[in-house]
Design an enzyme around this catalytic site. Structure first.
Site, PDB file in Angstrom:
ATOM      1  CG  HIS A  68      -3.384   3.299   2.639  1.00 32.67           C
ATOM      2  ND1 HIS A  68      -3.728   2.846   1.285  1.00 32.67           N
ATOM      3  CD2 HIS A  68      -3.095   2.097   3.224  1.00 32.67           C
ATOM      4  CE1 HIS A  68      -4.000   1.630   1.345  1.00 32.67           C
ATOM      5  NE2 HIS A  68      -3.605   0.980   2.338  1.00 32.67           N
ATOM      6  CG  ASN A  72      -6.606  -1.094   1.393  1.00 32.21           C
ATOM      7  OD1 ASN A  72      -5.702  -0.603   0.518  1.00 32.21           O
ATOM      8  ND2 ASN A  72      -5.873  -1.631   2.587  1.00 32.21           N
ATOM      9  CB  CYS A 130      -0.915  -0.006   1.281  1.00 31.18           C
ATOM     10  SG  CYS A 130      -2.131  -1.456   1.289  1.00 31.18           S
TER      11      CYS A 130
HETATM   12  N1  ACO Z   1     -18.195  -9.096   9.115  1.00 33.18           N
HETATM   13  C1  ACO Z   1     -18.468  -9.327  10.519  1.00 33.18           C
HETATM   14  N2  ACO Z   1     -17.710  -9.646  11.601  1.00 33.18           N
HETATM   15  C2  ACO Z   1     -16.422  -9.594  10.963  1.00 33.18           C
HETATM   16  C3  ACO Z   1     -15.925  -9.611  10.018  1.00 33.18           C
HETATM   17  C4  ACO Z   1     -16.895  -9.235   9.096  1.00 33.18           C
HETATM   18  N3  ACO Z   1     -16.491  -8.756   7.477  1.00 33.18           N
HETATM   19  N4  ACO Z   1     -14.770  -9.588   9.982  1.00 33.18           N
HETATM   20  C5  ACO Z   1     -14.233  -9.851  11.136  1.00 33.18           C
HETATM   21  N5  ACO Z   1     -15.313 -10.107  11.887  1.00 33.18           N
HETATM   22  C6  ACO Z   1     -15.265 -10.301  13.259  1.00 33.18           C
HETATM   23  C7  ACO Z   1     -14.223 -11.165  13.799  1.00 33.18           C
HETATM   24  O1  ACO Z   1     -14.239 -12.622  13.586  1.00 33.18           O
HETATM   25  C8  ACO Z   1     -14.199 -11.010  15.260  1.00 33.18           C
HETATM   26  O2  ACO Z   1     -15.108 -11.736  15.652  1.00 33.18           O
HETATM   27  P1  ACO Z   1     -14.645 -12.399  17.144  1.00 33.18           P
HETATM   28  O3  ACO Z   1     -14.493 -11.531  18.114  1.00 33.18           O
HETATM   29  O4  ACO Z   1     -15.730 -13.398  17.488  1.00 33.18           O
HETATM   30  O5  ACO Z   1     -13.348 -13.306  16.890  1.00 33.18           O
HETATM   31  C9  ACO Z   1     -14.658  -9.478  15.198  1.00 33.18           C
HETATM   32  O6  ACO Z   1     -15.455  -9.270  14.110  1.00 33.18           O
HETATM   33  C10 ACO Z   1     -13.726  -8.256  15.725  1.00 33.18           C
HETATM   34  O7  ACO Z   1     -12.768  -8.356  14.769  1.00 33.18           O
HETATM   35  P2  ACO Z   1     -11.535  -7.474  14.885  1.00 33.18           P
HETATM   36  O8  ACO Z   1     -10.646  -8.010  14.141  1.00 33.18           O
HETATM   37  O9  ACO Z   1     -11.127  -7.405  16.471  1.00 33.18           O
HETATM   38  O10 ACO Z   1     -12.019  -6.310  14.177  1.00 33.18           O
HETATM   39  P3  ACO Z   1     -11.234  -4.619  14.144  1.00 33.18           P
HETATM   40  O11 ACO Z   1     -12.243  -3.610  15.030  1.00 33.18           O
HETATM   41  O12 ACO Z   1      -9.746  -4.957  14.465  1.00 33.18           O
HETATM   42  O13 ACO Z   1     -11.302  -4.434  12.767  1.00 33.18           O
HETATM   43  C11 ACO Z   1     -10.177  -4.536  10.684  1.00 33.18           C
HETATM   44  C12 ACO Z   1     -10.887  -5.649  11.879  1.00 33.18           C
HETATM   45  C13 ACO Z   1     -11.346  -3.937   9.840  1.00 33.18           C
HETATM   46  C14 ACO Z   1      -9.598  -5.676   9.592  1.00 33.18           C
HETATM   47  C15 ACO Z   1      -9.068  -3.596  11.277  1.00 33.18           C
HETATM   48  O14 ACO Z   1      -8.267  -4.351  12.012  1.00 33.18           O
HETATM   49  C16 ACO Z   1      -8.370  -3.207  10.223  1.00 33.18           C
HETATM   50  O15 ACO Z   1      -8.796  -2.334   9.439  1.00 33.18           O
HETATM   51  N6  ACO Z   1      -6.688  -3.314  10.092  1.00 33.18           N
HETATM   52  C17 ACO Z   1      -6.095  -2.867   9.312  1.00 33.18           C
HETATM   53  C18 ACO Z   1      -6.164  -3.027   8.014  1.00 33.18           C
HETATM   54  C19 ACO Z   1      -5.076  -2.233   7.140  1.00 33.18           C
HETATM   55  O16 ACO Z   1      -5.071  -1.135   7.204  1.00 33.18           O
HETATM   56  N7  ACO Z   1      -4.483  -2.671   5.951  1.00 33.18           N
HETATM   57  C20 ACO Z   1      -3.254  -1.956   5.386  1.00 33.18           C
HETATM   58  C21 ACO Z   1      -2.619  -2.549   4.709  1.00 33.18           C
HETATM   59  S1  ACO Z   1      -3.221  -3.186   3.364  1.00 33.18           S
HETATM   60  C22 ACO Z   1      -1.880  -3.806   2.359  1.00 33.18           C
HETATM   61  O17 ACO Z   1      -0.805  -3.520   2.488  1.00 33.18           O
HETATM   62  C23 ACO Z   1      -2.258  -4.691   1.017  1.00 33.18           C
END
Ligand code: ACO
Length: 345
Positions: free
Chosen positions: A272, A302, A132
């Site tokens: 980003h 993204n 990214c």
């Molecule tokens: N729908 C419903 N529930 C979901 C989903 C979904 N799509 N995805 C995950 N969950 C669930 C999980 O299973 C978890 O359930 P559990 O508690 O029963 O295990 C719960 O939701 C919470 O998951 P978390 O991982 O705690 O959610 P979080 O608030 O951290 O959000 C997210 C997840 C959106 C992925 C976030 O962590 C994020 O944006 N991370 C950064 C991603 C990023 O910036 N990437 C950049 C680089 S990309 C590149 O270089 C190609």
């Protein structure tokens, strides 16, 4: 006004007495494929809800390339727009750099394929992989060639067909990504500062947070790798989130420090577009105001290396950027990698 005498900010290149040339963005363009995948569509594909995706990420929809539409096609369409706006024809391009993690093929480079599609046969061409963060890395690389007078005109593209490496059965990741491309034509312009500085960083110790296991020399494609779904990206979301906020803040602060300006001098921050909560956390740490932020991730998700490139183009086309404005681009991605650039538009 000469590049050395602008009183509004310090150009870090001035300490070298501008023995190199300044580098400006002469034109930008972007392209996203026609097909839109909404959160409601995703509700039918995996166990998720519009409410979860919107509240956790800010994303409402993303664009997906057609089966016969590849990263080089997206990049070419963005490039042709940027070239038209820069008033540059293909024969003038000296170098093409494509930032991508989803090349059409492992080789030849997507840049070479774009070269063929736009007919820029004089140009050298290579791909750059910084996930990214790729577009800022590519801007900085391109700038070196212009500052050193090696080349006059460089085409920088961030392009991704992430839908080709997303596991559409993994709700943790498939809701986050989209396809698209953005491009910029870089040239020297008299009396313009352009790209003032670009901070680039990486921490390979955190390579395991976000990766695609198979398809490289470590795990070539086999029936087992396909059955094991190893050709899809995997991410530890929470750790990635924390690292993203910290790295983007650090990179932005360093870029501002180099230019001896504070955040209030920045007209527009173009971050980003991974997650609106990451953007707001970084903005809060930087002391930025909401009106300084450019956010379009609700429409595109993204798009990795294309993300800030598309956002920059949208910001310019919607007149949120005027000549003389200072912009802060700030990115984060797999590697881990990060970067921040200050641009005088
Ligand atoms: N729908 C419903 N529930 C979901 C989903 C979904 N799509 N995805 C995950 N969950 C669930 C999980 O299973 C978890 O359930 P559990 O508690 O029963 O295990 C719960 O939701 C919470 O998951 P978390 O991982 O705690 O959610 P979080 O608030 O951290 O959000 C997210 C997840 C959106 C992925 C976030 O962590 C994020 O944006 N991370 C950064 C991603 C990023 O910036 N990437 C950049 C680089 S990309 C590149 O270089 C190609």
């Amino acid at each position: 006004m000469s590049p050395t005498s602008n009183p509004k900010f310090k150009n870090p290149r001035a300490r070298y007495n501008f023995q190199g040339r300044t580098c400006s963005i002469a034109g930008v363009g972007s392209y996203v494929p026609a097909k839109v995948l909404t959160n409601a569509d995703l509700e039918k594909m995996v166990n998720t809800t519009d409410e979860w995706i919107t509240s956790r990420t800010g994303i409402k929809e993303r664009h997906l390339a057609a089966k016969d539409e590849f990263t080089s096609d997206l990049g070419t369409k963005a490039a042709l727009k940027a070239m038209a706006r820069a008033g540059v024809v293909a024969e003038q391009i000296d170098l093409i750099v494509v930032a991508t993690i989803t090349p059409d093929m492992p080789f030849p480079s997507t840049a070479a394929l774009v070269q063929r599609k736009i007919g820029a046969y004089r140009a050298a061409a290579f791909d750059l992989e910084a996930a990214c963060s790729g577009f800022i890395y590519a801007l900085e690389v391109a700038q070196q060639f212009i500052m050193s007078r090696t080349y006059d005109t460089v085409l920088v593209i961030g392009a991704e067909k992430l839908s080709s490496i997303v596991d559409w059965e993994d709700r943790n990741t498939c809701v986050l990504f989209g396809d698209g491309a953005g491009a910029a034509v870089l040239r020297n312009r008299a009396n313009a500062h352009g790209l003032l500085t670009a901070v680039m960083g990486a921490d390979g110790r955190k390579a395991d947070l976000l990766f695609m296991a198979a398809g490289g020399s470590r795990c070539p494609a086999t029936a087992e790798s396909v059955a094991g779904r190893l050709h899809f990206l995997r991410m530890e979301g929470k750790e990635t989130f924390k690292n993203a906020v910290q790295a983007m803040q650090t990179a932005a602060v360093e870029a501002l420090r180099r230019c001896e300006i504070d955040i209030s001098r920045i007209k527009l921050i173009i971050p980003h577009q991974a997650n609106v909560r990451i953007i707001h956390a970084v903005a809060e740490r930087l002391g930025a105001k909401p009106e300084q932020l450019f956010i379009n991730l609700h429409k595109f998700g993204n798009t990795s290396a294309a993300s800030v490139a598309i956002a920059l183009d949208e910001a310019v086309q919607s007149d949120r950027v005027q000549p003389g404005d200072l912009l802060l681009l700030v990115v984060f991605g797999a590697g881990l990698t990060w970067g921040a650039a200050v641009i005088e538009w």
